[in-house]
Write a protein that holds these residues in place. Structure first.
Motif, mmCIF file in Angstrom:
data_model
loop_
_atom_site.group_PDB
_atom_site.id
_atom_site.type_symbol
_atom_site.label_atom_id
_atom_site.label_comp_id
_atom_site.label_asym_id
_atom_site.label_seq_id
_atom_site.Cartn_x
_atom_site.Cartn_y
_atom_site.Cartn_z
ATOM 1 N N GLY A 70 3.246 -0.153 -8.654
ATOM 2 C CA GLY A 70 2.376 0.120 -7.516
ATOM 3 C C GLY A 70 3.084 0.617 -6.287
ATOM 4 O O GLY A 70 2.442 0.906 -5.273
ATOM 5 N N GLU B 228 0.792 4.516 -8.361
ATOM 6 C CA GLU B 228 -0.301 3.549 -8.296
ATOM 7 C C GLU B 228 -0.437 2.808 -9.621
ATOM 8 O O GLU B 228 -0.364 3.400 -10.697
ATOM 9 N N ALA B 229 -0.614 1.499 -9.542
ATOM 10 C CA ALA B 229 -0.804 0.686 -10.746
ATOM 11 C C ALA B 229 -2.150 1.006 -11.379
ATOM 12 O O ALA B 229 -3.132 1.246 -10.678
ATOM 13 N N SER C 227 -4.428 -5.715 -8.999
ATOM 14 C CA SER C 227 -3.329 -6.631 -8.680
ATOM 15 C C SER C 227 -3.619 -8.067 -9.073
ATOM 16 O O SER C 227 -2.693 -8.829 -9.384
ATOM 17 N N ARG D 122 5.295 -6.755 -7.475
ATOM 18 C CA ARG D 122 4.429 -5.595 -7.601
ATOM 19 C C ARG D 122 3.824 -5.281 -6.233
ATOM 20 O O ARG D 122 4.010 -6.031 -5.269
ATOM 21 N N TRP D 123 3.079 -4.163 -6.158
ATOM 22 C CA TRP D 123 2.448 -3.736 -4.913
ATOM 23 C C TRP D 123 0.944 -3.654 -5.134
ATOM 24 O O TRP D 123 0.479 -3.137 -6.169
ATOM 25 N N ASP D 124 0.165 -4.178 -4.203
ATOM 26 C CA ASP D 124 -1.282 -4.262 -4.387
ATOM 27 C C ASP D 124 -1.985 -2.961 -4.004
ATOM 28 O O ASP D 124 -1.336 -1.935 -3.721
ATOM 29 N N GLU D 125 -3.314 -2.999 -3.996
ATOM 30 C CA GLU D 125 -4.121 -1.808 -3.743
ATOM 31 C C GLU D 125 -3.933 -1.239 -2.339
ATOM 32 O O GLU D 125 -4.247 -0.066 -2.085
#
Length: 385
Positions: A179, A183-184, A188, A232-235
């Motif tokens: 992310g 983008e994941a 999340s 990880r990285w969120d929205e």
């Protein structure tokens, strides 16, 4: 012909699965084909009532698909109080599912839901008991057994192709981007255990019904879980700690003696034909089934390879397998199960994928996590209401 309008409250349709598979490829697809015939001159016409937390997102969906904006709401309680709504469907976050399904059952709605049905076995069994006591019908999404590849595999099983089935080996997963620089492709919350995330909670319920339906009930589980990607990285582009498992390596004993081994990972790069594949080996033959395709190798055409690392292989092992033909038209698996559930509700057709079946999936996830935490094999007792 009599057309019967069926109003279905659909909670969580702004999410990836709720939107793509359940709204577009199931309910709207049924409308596009003219409804669902029950065989007695009655045609069911599904009318979705879109539920979610973001009104603007629901309005955008309604406009995109030509749906009446009167059939959107952010108020679950108000929709459940509407007597014109017969069925409540949930595909929202796992952590809130048990509470909202209880409300729906108490309101007398038939319930159809994604998995897992609850965060623990006690809650999943309570839902099944509540539905039975209320006299409402229930269904749990078990989509993978309706996939073309697994339907072909079942055809081989039913035809006695394998002889005695010895083992099942499954590989599932793909790389979910962290992310940060890309983008994941999953939300999340899937990576936060406090929000109901984790690959065991997500995927072991799938493996339970696949194994149960095709090969036999799971009688014991061993598992090792891991969080391979700890951050990880969120929205919103903000970093967070991944507190849930993103990989699980499981071994399952099955009623009848077969052994299943299934690897599940969101931290693996794909080097196989499909995102999930199952290899089944038996005394008379073997097969490899994926989402759509299935290849088989019978005992009579099995080659006799000889281990010799000193010379390159002069043949392709993959070319020695035969494609299992379609022999039929395959519909979308989610849509196929929706049709069966609607026929169950409105024509009392047989249906076995209910909340008790869903509880078996919750049980296997719970015991899989226990097996990993305690480093041992754990028995899986049969559950009843």
């Amino acid at each position: 012909m009599t057309r019967k309008t069926v109003r279905i409250a659909m909670n969580g349709v702004t999410g990836r699965m709720g939107y793509r598979q359940h709204l577009v490829r199931s309910i709207l697809a049924l409308r596009e084909q003219g409804g669902l015939g029950l065989g007695d001159g009655t045609v069911l016409w599904p009318e979705p009532v879109l539920l979610g937390r973001r009104a603007y997102a629901l309005e955008a969906l309604a406009e995109k698909h030509g749906l009446d904006e009167a059939n959107i709401s952010t108020d679950v309680d108000a929709v459940l109080a509407d007597d014109s709504v017969d069925i409540f469907f949930d595909a929202a976050m796992t952590s809130g599912r048990e509470e909202v399904l209880k409300k729906a059952i108490a309101a007398g709605k038939h319930v159809y839901t994604e998995k897992p049905t609850a965060t623990g076995l006690d809650g999943a069994l309570e839902l099944a008991r509540l539905a039975r006591a209320a006299g409402v019908k229930s269904g749990v999404v078990q989509d993978k057994i309706f996939l073309p590849g697994l339907l072909k595999l079942k055809r081989l099983i039913d035809g006695g192709f394998f002889g005695e089935i010895l083992s099942v080996r499954g590989e599932f997963g793909y790389w979910v981007f962290e992310g940060d620089w890309q983008e994941a492709q999953r939300p999340s919350w899937n990576y936060r255990s406090e929000d109901g995330g984790g690959i065991v909670v997500d995927m072991f319920p799938h493996w339970e019904y696949v194994l149960h339906e095709l090969f036999g009930r799971v009688t014991s589980v061993q598992a090792l879980t891991a969080t391979h990607v700890p951050q990880r990285w969120d929205e919103n582009g903000k970093p967070y700690d991944a507190t849930a498992d993103d990989a699980a390596y499981g071994i399952f004993e099955l009623d009848g003696g077969a052994i299943a081994q299934i690897n599940s990972s969101w931290a693996v790069r794909v080097n196989r034909d499909e995102l999930v594949e199952f290899q089944v080996d038996g005394t008379e033959g073997s097969a490899v089934a994926g989402l759509r395709n299935c290849r088989a190798q019978h005992r009579s055409s099995t080659p006799k390879p000889v281990w010799n690392p000193d010379i390159p292989a002069t043949y392709s092992f993959r070319d020695q397998w035969q494609e299992v033909p379609d022999n039929q038209e395959f519909d979308n698996g989610f849509k196929a199960q929706w049709e069966l559930f609607l026929k169950h509700v409105y024509a009392d057709a047989p249906y076995r994928w209910d909340l008790l079946a869903g509880a078996r999936g919750v049980q296997l996830a719970e015991l899989g996590l226990k097996a990993s935490a305690e480093g041992r094999r754990v028995d899986v007792p049969e559950i009843t209401l």
